[in-house]
Motif scaffolding. Sequence first.
Motif, PDB file in Angstrom:
ATOM      1  N   GLY A 124       0.818  -1.213   0.000  1.00 29.48           N
ATOM      2  CA  GLY A 124       0.000   0.000   0.000  1.00 29.48           C
ATOM      3  C   GLY A 124       0.848   1.258   0.000  1.00 29.48           C
ATOM      4  O   GLY A 124       0.519   2.242  -0.695  1.00 29.48           O
ATOM      5  N   TYR A 125       1.955   1.245   0.743  1.00 29.17           N
ATOM      6  CA  TYR A 125       2.853   2.413   0.768  1.00 29.17           C
ATOM      7  C   TYR A 125       3.463   2.678  -0.609  1.00 29.17           C
ATOM      8  O   TYR A 125       3.605   3.835  -1.023  1.00 29.17           O
ATOM      9  N   VAL A 126       3.841   1.609  -1.295  1.00 24.63           N
ATOM     10  CA  VAL A 126       4.439   1.782  -2.627  1.00 24.63           C
ATOM     11  C   VAL A 126       3.423   2.424  -3.570  1.00 24.63           C
ATOM     12  O   VAL A 126       3.743   3.364  -4.305  1.00 24.63           O
ATOM     13  N   TYR A 127       2.208   1.907  -3.547  1.00 23.12           N
ATOM     14  CA  TYR A 127       1.173   2.479  -4.422  1.00 23.12           C
ATOM     15  C   TYR A 127       0.878   3.931  -4.052  1.00 23.12           C
ATOM     16  O   TYR A 127       0.674   4.782  -4.932  1.00 23.12           O
ATOM     17  N   TRP A 128       0.860   4.210  -2.761  1.00 19.64           N
ATOM     18  CA  TRP A 128       0.486   5.545  -2.299  1.00 19.64           C
ATOM     19  C   TRP A 128       1.595   6.564  -2.544  1.00 19.64           C
ATOM     20  O   TRP A 128       1.399   7.567  -3.240  1.00 19.64           O
ATOM     21  N   GLU A 138      -5.552   2.012  -0.926  1.00 21.04           N
ATOM     22  CA  GLU A 138      -6.681   1.730  -0.044  1.00 21.04           C
ATOM     23  C   GLU A 138      -7.040   0.238  -0.066  1.00 21.04           C
ATOM     24  O   GLU A 138      -7.279  -0.376   0.987  1.00 21.04           O
ATOM     25  N   GLU A 139      -7.043  -0.339  -1.258  1.00 22.13           N
ATOM     26  CA  GLU A 139      -7.360  -1.759  -1.379  1.00 22.13           C
ATOM     27  C   GLU A 139      -6.359  -2.612  -0.594  1.00 22.13           C
ATOM     28  O   GLU A 139      -6.750  -3.587   0.053  1.00 22.13           O
ATOM     29  N   CYS A 140      -5.086  -2.244  -0.648  1.00 23.72           N
ATOM     30  CA  CYS A 140      -4.057  -3.002   0.080  1.00 23.72           C
ATOM     31  C   CYS A 140      -4.271  -2.932   1.590  1.00 23.72           C
ATOM     32  O   CYS A 140      -4.177  -3.945   2.288  1.00 23.72           O
ATOM     33  N   PHE A 141      -4.549  -1.747   2.108  1.00 24.51           N
ATOM     34  CA  PHE A 141      -4.766  -1.605   3.550  1.00 24.51           C
ATOM     35  C   PHE A 141      -5.990  -2.406   4.011  1.00 24.51           C
ATOM     36  O   PHE A 141      -5.984  -3.020   5.080  1.00 24.51           O
ATOM     37  N   ARG A 142      -7.020  -2.383   3.193  1.00 27.72           N
ATOM     38  CA  ARG A 142      -8.218  -3.150   3.537  1.00 27.72           C
ATOM     39  C   ARG A 142      -7.938  -4.657   3.482  1.00 27.72           C
ATOM     40  O   ARG A 142      -8.453  -5.416   4.301  1.00 27.72           O
ATOM     41  N   LYS A 143      -7.152  -5.067   2.496  1.00 33.14           N
ATOM     42  CA  LYS A 143      -6.786  -6.479   2.400  1.00 33.14           C
ATOM     43  C   LYS A 143      -6.006  -6.925   3.631  1.00 33.14           C
ATOM     44  O   LYS A 143      -6.198  -8.028   4.144  1.00 33.14           O
ATOM     45  N   ASP A 144      -5.131  -6.058   4.110  1.00 39.15           N
ATOM     46  CA  ASP A 144      -4.367  -6.394   5.297  1.00 39.15           C
ATOM     47  C   ASP A 144      -5.288  -6.612   6.488  1.00 39.15           C
ATOM     48  O   ASP A 144      -5.089  -7.542   7.275  1.00 39.15           O
ATOM     49  N   LEU A 145      -6.297  -5.776   6.609  1.00 40.76           N
ATOM     50  CA  LEU A 145      -7.237  -5.914   7.721  1.00 40.76           C
ATOM     51  C   LEU A 145      -8.096  -7.167   7.604  1.00 40.76           C
ATOM     52  O   LEU A 145      -8.578  -7.682   8.615  1.00 40.76           O
TER      53      LEU A 145
END
Length: 212
Positions: A124-128, A138-145
Amino acid sequence: MRYLIVLAVLALLVVGLFFGHSADQQAAFLLTVVSASATLGGIAFALYGWYSSKEIPDLVEKRVQERMNEMEKRLEKRLLAGQEAEQKVIAAYGVTGDPDRKIALLRQALEVDPSVYNGYVALGYVYWYEKGDLVAAEECFRKDLEHHPDNYQAACDLAALYAEQQEWTAALSWMKEAVRNRPESAKDFDNDPRFDALRSNRSEDYEKVLGR
């Protein structure tokens, strides 16, 4: 064993009924067959009890051992997958100036083990920050959760992501979730410049979320 006993009894009945010369002889023979059947049944039961005492515990132990071996293999496979994924995440951290290479490594890590620690957050950091793709971040952070529902960091990053887009209500909601997961994290928001605009625009709500 029991089938042999049944066949033997039936054979005796046939012999007695066909070769007995009188009704009395046939009756006597039937009584003999019944007595013999009871005796054979007792012997069969005793033999089965002996077999059970000898064989069944061994069969149970064998099955238990097989199950344990299967579980051990699955656990070993999972541990190896986790180690491989972690190594790829670490390798991605060492890549500089090539966000696509980072993304490739992190994607490989997540294919091996979707629950690898910090895998989706790092992606998510790389994409952001390096690709400017807020939707993918956002999708990555949600996937992590999805894999780590109590991950304070992913919730905090979602709050910061929404704050950057000035979506204050969503940002405050994820701040609240982060504090719920880690109450001592409330002070961290004050030192995070990503929340400066949120503090300025929604100061009262900001303090309320942090329990102050």
